[in-house]
Design a protein around this motif. Structure first.
Motif, PDB file in Angstrom:
ATOM      1  N   GLU A 143     -10.512  -3.050  -2.439  1.00 53.14           N
ATOM      2  CA  GLU A 143     -11.183  -2.878  -3.579  1.00 53.14           C
ATOM      3  C   GLU A 143      -9.535  -2.730  -4.192  1.00 53.14           C
ATOM      4  OE1 GLU A 143     -12.155  -2.694  -7.349  1.00 53.14           O
ATOM      5  OE2 GLU A 143     -13.399  -2.735  -5.525  1.00 53.14           O
ATOM      6  N   LEU A 144      -8.674  -1.931  -3.520  1.00 54.52           N
ATOM      7  CA  LEU A 144      -6.985  -1.688  -4.165  1.00 54.52           C
ATOM      8  C   LEU A 144      -6.100  -2.658  -4.148  1.00 54.52           C
ATOM      9  CD1 LEU A 144      -5.554   1.139  -4.997  1.00 54.52           C
ATOM     10  CD2 LEU A 144      -4.464   1.300  -2.814  1.00 54.52           C
ATOM     11  N   ALA A 199      -5.442   2.718   1.789  1.00 50.75           N
ATOM     12  CA  ALA A 199      -6.036   3.239   0.745  1.00 50.75           C
ATOM     13  C   ALA A 199      -5.070   4.610  -0.289  1.00 50.75           C
ATOM     14  CB  ALA A 199      -6.933   3.295   0.353  1.00 50.75           C
ATOM     15  N   SER A 200      -5.448   5.503   0.026  1.00 55.17           N
ATOM     16  CA  SER A 200      -4.839   6.800  -0.654  1.00 55.17           C
ATOM     17  C   SER A 200      -3.252   6.854   0.262  1.00 55.17           C
ATOM     18  CB  SER A 200      -5.111   8.155   0.046  1.00 55.17           C
ATOM     19  OG  SER A 200      -5.605   8.458   1.154  1.00 55.17           O
ATOM     20  N   HIS A 201      -3.028   6.516   1.285  1.00 53.83           N
ATOM     21  CA  HIS A 201      -1.221   6.923   0.761  1.00 53.83           C
ATOM     22  C   HIS A 201      -0.321   5.290   0.641  1.00 53.83           C
ATOM     23  CE1 HIS A 201      -1.279   9.697   4.206  1.00 53.83           C
ATOM     24  NE2 HIS A 201      -2.251   9.285   4.182  1.00 53.83           N
ATOM     25  N   LEU A 202      -1.017   4.508   0.507  1.00 58.33           N
ATOM     26  CA  LEU A 202      -0.714   3.765   0.111  1.00 58.33           C
ATOM     27  C   LEU A 202      -0.598   3.294  -2.310  1.00 58.33           C
ATOM     28  CD1 LEU A 202       0.874   0.405  -0.568  1.00 58.33           C
ATOM     29  CD2 LEU A 202      -1.086  -0.550  -0.803  1.00 58.33           C
ATOM     30  N   GLN A 203      -1.285   3.807  -2.760  1.00 56.95           N
ATOM     31  CA  GLN A 203      -1.183   4.883  -3.606  1.00 56.95           C
ATOM     32  C   GLN A 203       0.131   5.600  -4.383  1.00 56.95           C
ATOM     33  OE1 GLN A 203      -3.449   3.102  -6.582  1.00 56.95           O
ATOM     34  NE2 GLN A 203      -1.854   4.140  -7.431  1.00 56.95           N
ATOM     35  N   GLY A 204       0.085   6.721  -3.249  1.00 53.72           N
ATOM     36  CA  GLY A 204       0.805   7.409  -3.191  1.00 53.72           C
ATOM     37  C   GLY A 204       2.452   6.970  -3.661  1.00 53.72           C
ATOM     38  N   TRP A 205       2.972   6.547  -2.469  1.00 53.63           N
ATOM     39  CA  TRP A 205       3.653   5.183  -2.351  1.00 53.63           C
ATOM     40  C   TRP A 205       3.909   4.603  -4.150  1.00 53.63           C
ATOM     41  CZ3 TRP A 205       7.857   6.202   0.880  1.00 53.63           C
ATOM     42  CH2 TRP A 205       7.579   7.532   1.633  1.00 53.63           C
ATOM     43  N   TRP A 206       2.856   4.096  -4.489  1.00 52.52           N
ATOM     44  CA  TRP A 206       2.834   3.132  -5.698  1.00 52.52           C
ATOM     45  C   TRP A 206       3.232   4.226  -7.054  1.00 52.52           C
ATOM     46  CZ3 TRP A 206      -1.855  -0.156  -5.067  1.00 52.52           C
ATOM     47  CH2 TRP A 206      -1.017  -1.239  -4.326  1.00 52.52           C
ATOM     48  N   ASP A 207       2.877   5.523  -6.964  1.00 51.69           N
ATOM     49  CA  ASP A 207       3.132   5.965  -8.313  1.00 51.69           C
ATOM     50  C   ASP A 207       4.267   6.821  -7.848  1.00 51.69           C
ATOM     51  OD1 ASP A 207      -0.076   6.238  -9.152  1.00 51.69           O
ATOM     52  OD2 ASP A 207      -0.176   7.937  -7.717  1.00 51.69           O
ATOM     53  N   ASP A 229       3.499   9.885   6.358  1.00 50.07           N
ATOM     54  CA  ASP A 229       3.917  11.233   5.761  1.00 50.07           C
ATOM     55  C   ASP A 229       4.491  12.056   3.622  1.00 50.07           C
ATOM     56  OD1 ASP A 229       4.249  11.866   8.423  1.00 50.07           O
ATOM     57  OD2 ASP A 229       5.740  10.548   8.349  1.00 50.07           O
ATOM     58  N   THR A 230       3.321  12.552   3.793  1.00 45.32           N
ATOM     59  CA  THR A 230       3.614  12.348   2.334  1.00 45.32           C
ATOM     60  C   THR A 230       4.693  13.537   1.403  1.00 45.32           C
ATOM     61  OG1 THR A 230       1.457  14.415   2.214  1.00 45.32           O
ATOM     62  CG2 THR A 230       0.803  12.239   1.440  1.00 45.32           C
ATOM     63  N   VAL A 231       5.066  14.803   2.736  1.00 43.35           N
ATOM     64  CA  VAL A 231       5.933  15.660   2.110  1.00 43.35           C
ATOM     65  C   VAL A 231       7.158  14.635   1.852  1.00 43.35           C
ATOM     66  CG1 VAL A 231       7.212  15.831   4.350  1.00 43.35           C
ATOM     67  CG2 VAL A 231       7.900  17.755   2.874  1.00 43.35           C
ATOM     68  N   SER A 240      -5.776  14.356  13.593  1.00 41.82           N
ATOM     69  CA  SER A 240      -4.627  14.243  12.469  1.00 41.82           C
ATOM     70  C   SER A 240      -4.482  12.728  13.072  1.00 41.82           C
ATOM     71  CB  SER A 240      -3.311  15.006  12.516  1.00 41.82           C
ATOM     72  OG  SER A 240      -3.078  14.839  13.477  1.00 41.82           O
ATOM     73  N   MET A 241      -4.915  12.057  14.406  1.00 42.87           N
ATOM     74  CA  MET A 241      -4.708  11.019  14.649  1.00 42.87           C
ATOM     75  C   MET A 241      -5.856   9.992  13.547  1.00 42.87           C
ATOM     76  SD  MET A 241      -4.954  10.255  18.990  1.00 42.87           S
ATOM     77  CE  MET A 241      -5.678   9.310  18.645  1.00 42.87           C
ATOM     78  N   ALA A 242      -6.810  10.398  13.422  1.00 41.67           N
ATOM     79  CA  ALA A 242      -8.066   9.294  12.802  1.00 41.67           C
ATOM     80  C   ALA A 242      -7.622   9.414  11.193  1.00 41.67           C
ATOM     81  CB  ALA A 242      -8.848  10.459  13.242  1.00 41.67           C
ATOM     82  N   LYS A 243      -7.098  11.578  10.966  1.00 42.97           N
ATOM     83  CA  LYS A 243      -7.013  11.140   9.010  1.00 42.97           C
ATOM     84  C   LYS A 243      -5.895  10.231   9.152  1.00 42.97           C
ATOM     85  CE  LYS A 243      -8.160  16.088   8.640  1.00 42.97           C
ATOM     86  NZ  LYS A 243      -7.736  17.000   8.679  1.00 42.97           N
ATOM     87  N   GLY A 244      -4.990   9.232   9.768  1.00 38.43           N
ATOM     88  CA  GLY A 244      -3.954   8.683   9.725  1.00 38.43           C
ATOM     89  C   GLY A 244      -4.017   7.309   9.025  1.00 38.43           C
ATOM     90  N   ASN A 245      -5.600   7.061   8.913  1.00 41.87           N
ATOM     91  CA  ASN A 245      -6.263   5.099   8.861  1.00 41.87           C
ATOM     92  C   ASN A 245      -6.186   5.775   7.427  1.00 41.87           C
ATOM     93  OD1 ASN A 245      -5.556   3.823  10.825  1.00 41.87           O
ATOM     94  ND2 ASN A 245      -7.333   4.425  12.062  1.00 41.87           N
ATOM     95  N   ARG A 246      -6.172   6.252   6.577  1.00 41.99           N
ATOM     96  CA  ARG A 246      -6.392   6.199   5.134  1.00 41.99           C
ATOM     97  C   ARG A 246      -5.585   5.502   4.306  1.00 41.99           C
ATOM     98  NH1 ARG A 246      -7.998  12.760   4.366  1.00 41.99           N
ATOM     99  NH2 ARG A 246     -10.371  12.706   5.661  1.00 41.99           N
TER     100      ARG A 246
END
Length: 298
Positions: free
Chosen positions: A266-267, A136-144, A74-76, A128-134
Motif C-alpha cells: 500500500e505504501l 513500512a513503518s520504518h520506511l515512513q520514518g525515513w521519509w518523515d 535503528d530509529t535512534v 527483536s529479529m522478527a520486529k525488524g521486518n516492519r
C-alpha cells in the motif's frame, strides 16, 4: 577545515547485500577509510563526532562521500544523522522478509550472539529479529525525517537478477558516474553468505568481541588482516551446515508477516505477491544464480 561527511548512505536493512554495494562503490566515491561500516550512529556514538569524521579524513572533495551501513531499523539514528547531515540521501534495499529473517538467524549464529538451537528456538528468544521486518513503518520514518525524494527504495531480487540495472538506479540517484559491472567481474563473488555455524561458540563469541574492540579503536588494519588470513572464519565457522527452512516454517512465517507485506504494498503501490507464497509453492523459474553473474549475498 570543515570535515567532509557522507552525501548519501546505503542503510540496508541488514542482510540485503550491503557488503556487495560497498564493494561496487569502492573506488568511485570516498568511503570510510579502512572499514565498511563505522556503526557510529549506533554502537560507537559515544565516541563522539571527531571519531566519526576521522573516517573521511582522506576525502578531498574530488568525489562524493558515502557510507554503507545498515541503519534502516535503528530509529535512534534518525535524529542523530539529521543533526549533522540534514541533506543526506539514502538507499534502502528491501528483501523478502522470510528470507532476510533466516539470513539474520545465520548471522546471529556466526557472531555467537544466538546460542545453539534451531531457527524457531532462536526466533523465540530473539523477538527483536522478527520486529525488524516492519518495513513500512520504518520506511515512513525515513521519509518523515529526510523527505521521500531523498530515499531510494530498491529491491534485493533486482540486485541479484539484474545487478547492472540495480546499480544504475543507485548511481543516478546518488549523482555519480555510471559503474560498469562487466569491467569488475570479481564483484559477482559470494559476499557474506554464511554457510556453517560456529564449531565452538565460546571461541566465536570471544573473536566477535575482540573484532569490535579493534573497531572501536579504528584498528581496521588488524581487523582486515585477520579477515584475509581466515582467522574470523576459523573462529566463527567450521560447524554444521545450515539447513534450509522447512515448508512448515516458511508457511507460518509468511502468514505472520502478511500484514506487514500488505502495508508495504500500500505504501509503495507495488505488487509483492512473491513474498506471500512459500518457496516450495512457487512456480519454478530460472534462478538468478544460474546466470553468468551469480550473487549469493547471504
Amino acid at each position: 577545515m570543515k570535515p567532509r561527511l557522507p552525501e548519501f548512505m546505503g542503510i540496508g536493512p541488514p542482510r540485503t547485500g550491503t557488503t556487495w554495494l560497498h564493494n561496487v562503490l569502492e573506488g568511485h566515491v570516498d568511503l570510510p577509510y579502512g572499514v565498511k561500516e563505522t556503526l557510529y550512529f549506533t554502537t560507537f556514538y559515544d565516541r563522539g563526532f571527531d571519531w566519526y569524521a576521522r573516517h573521511f579524513r582522506y576525502a578531498t572533495g574530488a568525489r562524493k562521500v558515502a557510507e554503507v551501513c545498515p541503519y534502516f531499523f535503528d530509529t535512534v539514528t534518525l535524529d542523530r544523522i539529521k543533526a549533522i547531515m540534514p541533506t543526506c540521501k539514502f538507499i534502502v534495499t528491501l528483501r523478502d522478509p522470510v528470507d532476510r529473517l533466516y539470513s539474520m538467524y545465520k548471522a546471529l549464529r556466526y557472531s555467537a550472539e544466538a546460542r545453539r538451537g534451531g531457527f524457531e528456538h532462536t526466533l523465540s528468544v530473539w523477538p527483536s529479529m522478527a520486529k525488524g521486518n516492519r518495513y513500512a513503518s520504518h520506511l515512513q520514518g525515513w521519509w518523515d525525517h529526510f523527505g521521500r525524494e531523498n530515499v531510494l527504495v530498491t529491491m534485493y531480487d533486482e540486485m541479484r537478477s539484474e545487478p547492472q540495472r540495480y546499480i544504475d538506479r543507485v548511481t543516478e540517484f546518488a549523482g555519480i558516474d555510471r559503474i560498469d559491472l562487466a569491467a569488475r567481474p570479481q564483484i559477482g563473488d559470494d559476499v557474506n553468505a554464511f554457510k556453517r555455524a560456529p564449531k565452538n561458540r565460546r571461541l566465536a563469541r570471544k573473536a566477535w568481541k575482540f573484532k569490535y574492540w579493534l573497531k572501536g579503536r579504528q584498528a581496521y588494519g588488524a581487523v582486515n588482516l585477520l579477515e584475509r588470513t581466515g582467522v574470523w572464519d576459523f573462529c566463527a565457522g567450521r560447524g554444521e551446515l545450515y539447513p534450509p527452512l522447512t515448508l512448515e516454517e516458511d508457511t507460518r512465517l509468511r502468514a505472520r508477516y502478511l500484514p506487514e507485506v500488505e502495508a508495504l504494498e500500500e505504501l509503495l503501490r507495488i505488487d509483492l505477491s512473491a513474498w506471500k507464497t512459500p518457496r516450495a509453492g512457487r512456480s519454478r523459474q530460472p534462478s538468478a544464480e544460474s546466470g553468468s553473474r551469480r550473487l549469493a549475498l547471504g
